[in-house]
Design a protein around this motif. Structure first.
Motif, PDB file in Angstrom:
ATOM      1  N   LEU A 100      25.016 -45.027  10.433  1.00 40.45           N
ATOM      2  CA  LEU A 100      24.464 -44.066  10.805  1.00 40.45           C
ATOM      3  C   LEU A 100      24.085 -44.200  12.283  1.00 40.45           C
ATOM      4  CD1 LEU A 100      22.864 -42.236   7.608  1.00 40.45           C
ATOM      5  CD2 LEU A 100      25.065 -41.322   8.894  1.00 40.45           C
ATOM      6  N   GLU A 101      23.224 -45.474  12.076  1.00 41.68           N
ATOM      7  CA  GLU A 101      22.873 -46.046  13.625  1.00 41.68           C
ATOM      8  C   GLU A 101      23.958 -46.212  14.495  1.00 41.68           C
ATOM      9  OE1 GLU A 101      18.954 -48.213  11.517  1.00 41.68           O
ATOM     10  OE2 GLU A 101      20.514 -49.434  12.190  1.00 41.68           O
ATOM     11  N   ASN A 102      24.672 -47.150  14.187  1.00 42.00           N
ATOM     12  CA  ASN A 102      25.863 -47.356  15.110  1.00 42.00           C
ATOM     13  C   ASN A 102      26.694 -46.412  15.503  1.00 42.00           C
ATOM     14  OD1 ASN A 102      25.016 -49.795  14.583  1.00 42.00           O
ATOM     15  ND2 ASN A 102      26.565 -50.583  13.142  1.00 42.00           N
ATOM     16  N   ALA A 103      27.092 -45.226  14.749  1.00 41.81           N
ATOM     17  CA  ALA A 103      28.137 -44.284  15.155  1.00 41.81           C
ATOM     18  C   ALA A 103      27.345 -43.152  15.740  1.00 41.81           C
ATOM     19  CB  ALA A 103      28.951 -44.132  13.885  1.00 41.81           C
ATOM     20  N   TYR A 104      26.253 -42.858  15.152  1.00 43.48           N
ATOM     21  CA  TYR A 104      25.644 -41.565  15.813  1.00 43.48           C
ATOM     22  C   TYR A 104      24.344 -41.664  15.949  1.00 43.48           C
ATOM     23  CZ  TYR A 104      29.522 -40.461  12.668  1.00 43.48           C
ATOM     24  OH  TYR A 104      30.585 -40.195  11.920  1.00 43.48           O
ATOM     25  N   HIS A 105      23.848 -42.804  16.450  1.00 47.16           N
ATOM     26  CA  HIS A 105      22.536 -43.166  17.009  1.00 47.16           C
ATOM     27  C   HIS A 105      21.310 -42.413  16.383  1.00 47.16           C
ATOM     28  CE1 HIS A 105      25.015 -44.767  20.146  1.00 47.16           C
ATOM     29  NE2 HIS A 105      25.511 -43.407  20.305  1.00 47.16           N
ATOM     30  N   GLY A 145      27.315 -41.875  -2.514  1.00 57.73           N
ATOM     31  CA  GLY A 145      27.434 -40.391  -2.137  1.00 57.73           C
ATOM     32  C   GLY A 145      26.625 -39.966  -0.979  1.00 57.73           C
ATOM     33  N   ILE A 146      27.223 -39.323   0.236  1.00 59.44           N
ATOM     34  CA  ILE A 146      26.615 -39.165   1.410  1.00 59.44           C
ATOM     35  C   ILE A 146      26.926 -37.472   1.611  1.00 59.44           C
ATOM     36  CG2 ILE A 146      26.358 -39.381   3.694  1.00 59.44           C
ATOM     37  CD1 ILE A 146      27.645 -41.989   3.653  1.00 59.44           C
ATOM     38  N   ASN A 147      25.758 -36.810   1.909  1.00 54.60           N
ATOM     39  CA  ASN A 147      25.832 -35.356   2.305  1.00 54.60           C
ATOM     40  C   ASN A 147      26.435 -35.377   3.748  1.00 54.60           C
ATOM     41  OD1 ASN A 147      24.604 -34.973  -0.149  1.00 54.60           O
ATOM     42  ND2 ASN A 147      22.610 -34.680   0.567  1.00 54.60           N
ATOM     43  N   VAL A 148      27.418 -34.704   3.881  1.00 50.99           N
ATOM     44  CA  VAL A 148      27.965 -34.769   5.325  1.00 50.99           C
ATOM     45  C   VAL A 148      27.780 -33.264   5.948  1.00 50.99           C
ATOM     46  CG1 VAL A 148      29.888 -34.954   6.809  1.00 50.99           C
ATOM     47  CG2 VAL A 148      29.762 -36.406   4.816  1.00 50.99           C
ATOM     48  N   ALA A 149      28.195 -32.207   5.447  1.00 54.00           N
ATOM     49  CA  ALA A 149      28.412 -30.908   5.872  1.00 54.00           C
ATOM     50  C   ALA A 149      27.245 -30.116   5.276  1.00 54.00           C
ATOM     51  CB  ALA A 149      29.623 -30.131   5.619  1.00 54.00           C
ATOM     52  N   PRO A 150      26.513 -28.914   5.579  1.00 52.67           N
ATOM     53  CA  PRO A 150      25.443 -28.395   5.248  1.00 52.67           C
ATOM     54  C   PRO A 150      25.834 -27.827   3.551  1.00 52.67           C
ATOM     55  CG  PRO A 150      25.679 -27.614   7.350  1.00 52.67           C
ATOM     56  CD  PRO A 150      27.040 -28.466   6.908  1.00 52.67           C
ATOM     57  N   GLY A 171      23.850 -32.719  14.760  1.00 51.90           N
ATOM     58  CA  GLY A 171      24.082 -31.546  15.340  1.00 51.90           C
ATOM     59  C   GLY A 171      25.254 -31.175  15.810  1.00 51.90           C
ATOM     60  N   ARG A 172      26.280 -31.635  14.997  1.00 48.84           N
ATOM     61  CA  ARG A 172      27.616 -31.038  15.158  1.00 48.84           C
ATOM     62  C   ARG A 172      28.358 -31.491  13.841  1.00 48.84           C
ATOM     63  NH1 ARG A 172      30.625 -35.844  16.168  1.00 48.84           N
ATOM     64  NH2 ARG A 172      29.756 -37.513  16.792  1.00 48.84           N
ATOM     65  N   SER A 173      29.538 -30.945  13.577  1.00 50.82           N
ATOM     66  CA  SER A 173      30.504 -31.455  12.415  1.00 50.82           C
ATOM     67  C   SER A 173      31.048 -33.093  12.745  1.00 50.82           C
ATOM     68  CB  SER A 173      31.362 -30.573  12.301  1.00 50.82           C
ATOM     69  OG  SER A 173      30.821 -29.327  11.856  1.00 50.82           O
ATOM     70  N   ILE A 174      30.796 -33.855  11.928  1.00 51.99           N
ATOM     71  CA  ILE A 174      31.465 -35.041  12.017  1.00 51.99           C
ATOM     72  C   ILE A 174      32.562 -35.308  11.049  1.00 51.99           C
ATOM     73  CG2 ILE A 174      29.131 -36.047  12.487  1.00 51.99           C
ATOM     74  CD1 ILE A 174      29.554 -37.478   9.863  1.00 51.99           C
ATOM     75  N   ASN A 175      33.355 -36.498  11.387  1.00 55.09           N
ATOM     76  CA  ASN A 175      34.414 -36.813  10.412  1.00 55.09           C
ATOM     77  C   ASN A 175      34.108 -37.406   9.314  1.00 55.09           C
ATOM     78  OD1 ASN A 175      36.899 -38.204   9.490  1.00 55.09           O
ATOM     79  ND2 ASN A 175      38.091 -36.863  11.150  1.00 55.09           N
TER      80      ASN A 175
END
Length: 260
Positions: A100-105, A145-150, A171-175
């Motif tokens: 999460l740090e590397n890809a989305y800061h 398990g990771i919560n991605v979308a709302p 702040g946006r949808s990720i893949n």
């Protein structure tokens, strides 16, 4: 059939075999069964939808279709001691944090021993389960398990700790598959290094609630309150009690909650 975009993101990773399920009960159970049948090191199970995903304390992990990441990887460590098995859960947590740090800061933290938080809300859970043959360790299955979308965030009345999702933090949808690949890249870097000082330094750096008062609770109803100091190099939590003494707690059936 494995989605083409998933295969694209996994390209180049040293994964010997991948199994994808549009719907399954639990990726950890699938991976444990596969490991018992001879699944190779780094065999990966991914599901779009889990109907019986599980977390710690036998709790169910909420995984709706198309909204979360649910995957398990088979690890076959060589000459690992029984004392080191609990460290595989924080291995999964650290892998998610650094991805999460590397890809989305983002600035995630690890709630001891293995939950990942964003803004003090849970975004990821990790469950490591061992497969034994008698007294011989056959494999460790690491489920994440990771919560991605709302829509992956469970209703408030169904959770014990505040939850959030990656999309909200970014702040946006990720893949989802992009995030999966990033987590696996980090996991592969740390796999085999969980007893090193570097691993514990990175874990300690991202440990949530350090310097704050917390409560530990066990299933029997006992509770302990104190100032969270950090983790030992064996993964035990360091807590300073009210009388000034320090006590260590092993990774196990303990729930940690901040008092503030």
């Amino acid at each position: 059939m494995i989605p083409k975009d998933l295969l694209l993101y996994l390209e180049g990773l040293p994964l010997p075999e991948v199994r994808f399920y549009a719907e399954t009960g639990s990726t950890n159970q699938d991976a444990l069964d596969w490991a018992a049948q001879g699944a190779p090191e780094l065999a990966l199970v991914v599901a779009d939808h889990q109907t019986a995903g599980r977390g710690r304390f036998s709790r169910q992990w909420f995984t709706p279709p198309g909204a979360a990441l649910a995957f398990s990887i088979v690890l076959r460590p060589v000459q690992v001691s029984t004392a080191h098995i609990p460290l595989y859960s924080p291995l999964g947590a650290l892998s998610v944090v650094q991805a999460l740090e590397n890809a989305y800061h983002l600035k995630p933290q690890i709630k001891w021993p293995n939950d990942v938080l964003l803004d003090d809300r849970k975004v990821c859970g990790v469950l490591a389960e061992a497969l034994w043959q008698g007294e011989t360790l056959q494999a460790i299955v690491l489920g994440i398990g990771i919560n991605v979308a709302p829509s992956s965030v469970p209703p408030a009345d169904q959770i014990l700790f505040p939850a959030t999702c990656v999309d909200e933090a970014v702040g946006r949808s990720i893949n989802r598959w992009e995030l999966l690949a990033e987590v696996l890249k980090v996991l592969l870097e740390w796999h085999g290094k969980i007893t090193t000082s570097a691993f514990f330094a990175e874990w300690q750096k991202r440990l949530a609630f350090v310097g704050q008062m917390v409560r530990l609770e066990n299933p029997g109803g006992d509770s302990f309150e104190g100032l969270l100091l950090g983790v030992h190099t064996n993964g035990h939590l360091r807590l300073q009690l009210d009388d000034g003494s320090e006590r260590s707690f092993a990774i196990g059936d303990l729930k940690l909650r901040p008092l503030s």
